[in-house]
Motif scaffolding. Structure first.
Motif, mmCIF file in Angstrom:
data_model
loop_
_atom_site.group_PDB
_atom_site.id
_atom_site.type_symbol
_atom_site.label_atom_id
_atom_site.label_comp_id
_atom_site.label_asym_id
_atom_site.label_seq_id
_atom_site.Cartn_x
_atom_site.Cartn_y
_atom_site.Cartn_z
ATOM 1 N N ARG A 375 45.455 45.402 62.691
ATOM 2 C CA ARG A 375 44.077 45.167 63.117
ATOM 3 C C ARG A 375 43.700 43.707 62.885
ATOM 4 O O ARG A 375 44.025 43.129 61.858
ATOM 5 N N PRO A 376 43.000 43.114 63.819
ATOM 6 C CA PRO A 376 42.670 41.688 63.705
ATOM 7 C C PRO A 376 41.606 41.434 62.653
ATOM 8 O O PRO A 376 40.866 42.320 62.248
ATOM 9 N N PHE A 377 41.557 40.186 62.197
ATOM 10 C CA PHE A 377 40.457 39.730 61.358
ATOM 11 C C PHE A 377 39.168 39.921 62.158
ATOM 12 O O PHE A 377 39.119 39.677 63.338
ATOM 13 N N CYS A 378 38.162 40.471 61.637
ATOM 14 C CA CYS A 378 37.741 40.796 60.293
ATOM 15 C C CYS A 378 37.938 42.267 59.915
ATOM 16 O O CYS A 378 37.328 42.751 58.965
ATOM 17 N N ASN A 379 38.770 43.009 60.640
ATOM 18 C CA ASN A 379 38.898 44.436 60.389
ATOM 19 C C ASN A 379 40.221 44.827 59.750
ATOM 20 O O ASN A 379 40.501 46.008 59.598
ATOM 21 N N GLY A 380 41.026 43.848 59.373
ATOM 22 C CA GLY A 380 42.335 44.157 58.818
ATOM 23 C C GLY A 380 42.316 44.621 57.377
ATOM 24 O O GLY A 380 43.351 45.001 56.843
ATOM 25 N N TRP A 381 41.147 44.600 56.735
ATOM 26 C CA TRP A 381 41.084 44.940 55.319
ATOM 27 C C TRP A 381 41.092 46.448 55.059
ATOM 28 O O TRP A 381 41.396 46.892 53.962
ATOM 29 N N LYS A 382 40.768 47.258 56.081
ATOM 30 C CA LYS A 382 40.649 48.702 55.866
ATOM 31 C C LYS A 382 41.448 49.472 56.909
ATOM 32 O O LYS A 382 41.447 49.134 58.079
ATOM 33 N N TRP A 383 42.102 50.522 56.418
ATOM 34 C CA TRP A 383 42.835 51.425 57.278
ATOM 35 C C TRP A 383 42.429 52.849 56.924
ATOM 36 O O TRP A 383 41.436 53.057 56.223
ATOM 37 N N GLU A 384 43.161 53.832 57.425
ATOM 38 C CA GLU A 384 42.823 55.219 57.130
ATOM 39 C C GLU A 384 43.437 55.680 55.814
ATOM 40 O O GLU A 384 44.303 55.031 55.252
ATOM 41 N N ARG A 385 42.950 56.812 55.332
ATOM 42 C CA ARG A 385 43.528 57.542 54.189
ATOM 43 C C ARG A 385 43.531 56.744 52.893
ATOM 44 O O ARG A 385 44.437 56.855 52.073
ATOM 45 N N GLY A 386 42.525 55.876 52.724
ATOM 46 C CA GLY A 386 42.407 55.136 51.476
ATOM 47 C C GLY A 386 43.327 53.946 51.353
ATOM 48 O O GLY A 386 43.621 53.499 50.236
ATOM 49 N N LEU A 387 43.802 53.404 52.476
ATOM 50 C CA LEU A 387 44.681 52.244 52.463
ATOM 51 C C LEU A 387 43.887 50.981 52.795
ATOM 52 O O LEU A 387 43.115 50.952 53.761
ATOM 53 N N TYR A 388 44.086 49.936 51.981
ATOM 54 C CA TYR A 388 43.379 48.670 52.164
ATOM 55 C C TYR A 388 44.362 47.510 52.056
ATOM 56 O O TYR A 388 45.450 47.651 51.503
ATOM 57 N N ALA A 389 43.931 46.349 52.572
ATOM 58 C CA ALA A 389 44.742 45.134 52.460
ATOM 59 C C ALA A 389 43.836 43.960 52.121
ATOM 60 O O ALA A 389 42.765 43.796 52.712
ATOM 61 N N PRO A 394 43.120 35.066 57.718
ATOM 62 C CA PRO A 394 43.446 33.697 58.132
ATOM 63 C C PRO A 394 42.555 32.656 57.473
ATOM 64 O O PRO A 394 42.793 31.462 57.628
ATOM 65 N N ARG A 395 41.548 33.095 56.731
ATOM 66 C CA ARG A 395 40.662 32.165 56.046
ATOM 67 C C ARG A 395 41.072 31.917 54.600
ATOM 68 O O ARG A 395 40.296 31.399 53.801
ATOM 69 N N GLY A 396 42.287 32.292 54.227
ATOM 70 C CA GLY A 396 42.802 31.980 52.905
ATOM 71 C C GLY A 396 42.018 32.631 51.777
ATOM 72 O O GLY A 396 41.575 33.777 51.885
ATOM 73 N N LEU A 397 41.848 31.886 50.678
ATOM 74 C CA LEU A 397 41.153 32.434 49.517
ATOM 75 C C LEU A 397 39.691 32.741 49.819
ATOM 76 O O LEU A 397 39.110 33.655 49.227
ATOM 77 N N PHE A 398 39.101 32.013 50.740
ATOM 78 C CA PHE A 398 37.728 32.294 51.152
ATOM 79 C C PHE A 398 37.649 33.688 51.777
ATOM 80 O O PHE A 398 36.772 34.486 51.450
ATOM 81 N N GLY A 399 38.600 33.998 52.646
ATOM 82 C CA GLY A 399 38.650 35.325 53.256
ATOM 83 C C GLY A 399 39.025 36.407 52.261
ATOM 84 O O GLY A 399 38.540 37.539 52.342
ATOM 85 N N THR A 400 39.880 36.048 51.300
ATOM 86 C CA THR A 400 40.267 36.996 50.260
ATOM 87 C C THR A 400 39.046 37.480 49.482
ATOM 88 O O THR A 400 38.891 38.678 49.206
ATOM 89 N N SER A 401 38.168 36.570 49.104
ATOM 90 C CA SER A 401 36.976 36.938 48.340
ATOM 91 C C SER A 401 36.075 37.870 49.143
ATOM 92 O O SER A 401 35.511 38.832 48.605
ATOM 93 N N ILE A 402 35.935 37.587 50.433
ATOM 94 C CA ILE A 402 35.118 38.437 51.288
ATOM 95 C C ILE A 402 35.704 39.846 51.358
ATOM 96 O O ILE A 402 35.002 40.849 51.187
ATOM 97 N N ASP A 403 37.011 39.930 51.606
ATOM 98 C CA ASP A 403 37.657 41.236 51.741
ATOM 99 C C ASP A 403 37.670 42.000 50.423
ATOM 100 O O ASP A 403 37.536 43.232 50.411
#
Length: 421
Positions: A375-389, A394-403
């Motif tokens: 799934r593309p950014f900004c939706n790649g952080w969540k998947w089904e069945r309790g799986l997250y990433a 692509p925004r590095g540590l800035f994006g990491t904090s958001i996710d």
């Protein structure tokens, strides 16, 4: 399995409203030890894993971090060169809930960043399980929980963690990319990846071929110049070189602000126009720009533009020679795609890193061929069945904090719903 462990397993199952469906022997599986985890299992103790663990801890949700190395942020501590600094201003790189110390410079050093992460870990009492390599993580349809199997790097002991939630925090820099180049086995000089490079001290007076022109390749070349080596950089494909700052503004920060107002391609056009004015025409020096703009290319392929830290001036002065892609190596020479031949004493592979998520996550729909969330950014952080990433933005540590914040908020809703049942 001991009786108290069985009780904990049943407690975990009741948290997920499935206690009546789970057989204890099924839950235990075939590993030497089964450990139930009432909160999420986080794979990776780099900045991404620490960030999401801290956000969960703030909400009163426990977690377990599994880390294959013996320390936090192993890439930063064990596989980076001495001169490395954060490429972005510190306020874009701070983790949730704790800013950088005010005394730190705008671009903290490697040592300062590691110190910040150590303090962060102590501040939130995060205690990863070190030397624990995840060999597989799979959703068990029968019990509707994640089974995360690990092997201890010290004694080979197998341990399985069972949880309702799994957070992949291994990021895009888990494994070195080692290209296959004809004649590598014949080359008599040293060949190392940048993960083993610390300083140009060891290369004084040597002719060094650096293969790769990303941020690491540029900075290693600059460091070699500073230590009286003679670096040449082999460029296989186009690269966007941008100024680190534009009229006092961080290029990253300016891009982020413009993206709120304008489409990606328009922002790319503006960045390239300003870069041409500030840096000149990089094409004249062998650094050809890709057809797609720097931000569009980053979003589509994950390829990061180079933020110039001084290497371009060395290229213009001739201290760093830019050469085309390597065709083959011989005992003491390299042949390039244009037929040129050059002598070298050493070769450094600045060929980057890649994700290893495909080697352990048994969830084929989650990842694409680049081992990134499908799934593309900004939706790649969540998947089904309790799986997250987390850590794949692509925004590095800035994006990491958001996710990290998004993941903690999402899990909190389920956690509170279970507590109220």
């Amino acid at each position: 399995m001991e009786e108290n462990s069985l009780t904990q397993c049943l407690t975990l199952t009741s948290l997920t409203s499935m206690a009546s469906k789970v057989d204890v022997n099924v839950l235990a599986g075939n590993t030497e030890q089964c450990i139930p985890v009432p909160g999420p299992v986080i794979v990776g103790a780099g900045p991404s894993g620490l960030a999401v663990a801290a956000c969960l801890k703030k909400k009163g949700i426990p977690s377990v971090i599994l880390e294959r190395s013996h320390c936090i942020a192993s890439l930063w501590q064990l596989k980076t060169y001495n001169r490395l600094r954060l490429h972005l201003p510190k306020h874009f790189c701070e983790l949730p809930l704790m800013p950088f110390p005010a005394c730190f410079p705008t671009y903290p050093t490697r040592e300062q960043f590691v110190s910040y992460l150590d303090t962060y870990t102590r501040q939130f009492n995060i205690r990863p399980v070190f030397n624990s390599t995840v060999v597989s993580a799979e959703f068990d349809q029968q019990i509707e929980l994640w089974r995360v199997k690990t092997v201890c790097m010290k004694d080979g002991k197998e341990v399985e963690y069972v949880s309702r939630w799994l957070i992949a925090a291994t990021g895009t820099n888990a494994e070195e990319v080692l290209p296959e180049i004809n004649g590598m086995e014949d080359f008599k000089g040293s060949i190392i990846h940048t993960s083993s490079y610390k300083s140009g001290d060891a290369f004084q007076g040597q002719r060094v071929l650096v293969i790769g022109c990303g941020n690491s390749g540029m900075e290693v070349c600059l460091d070699l110049c500073d230590h009286n080596a003679q670096p040449s950089m082999a460029v296989r494909e186009g690269v966007h070189v941008l100024p680190r700052e534009i009229v006092g503004w961080s290029t990253f920060g300016l891009s982020t602000w413009l993206l709120k107002l304008l489409p990606v391609r328009v922002v790319d056009s503006l960045l390239l126009l300003v870069s041409r004015f500030v840096l000149g025409n990089t094409e004249c020096h062998g650094l050809h720009r890709p057809r797609k703009g720097p931000l569009e290319l980053k979003l589509l392929t994950g390829k990061t533009p180079v933020l110039d830290a001084g290497a371009l001036a060395k290229i213009k002065s001739g201290d760093i020679q830019v050469l085309p892609a390597v065709k083959r190596l011989t005992a003491y020479r390299a042949e390039f795609m244009d037929g040129r031949m050059e002598d070298f004493d050493a070769t450094i592979l600045a060929t980057g890193y890649r994700s290893n998520i495909h080697t352990w996550l048994k969830e084929g729909d989650f990842i694409c061929k680049e081992s990134l969330p499908r799934r593309p950014f900004c939706n790649g952080w969540k998947w089904e069945r309790g799986l997250y990433a987390v850590g794949f933005s692509p925004r590095g540590l800035f994006g990491t904090s958001i996710d990290a914040r998004r993941i903690a908020d999402d899990i909190e809703q389920c956690w509170n719903a279970d507590a109220n049942q």
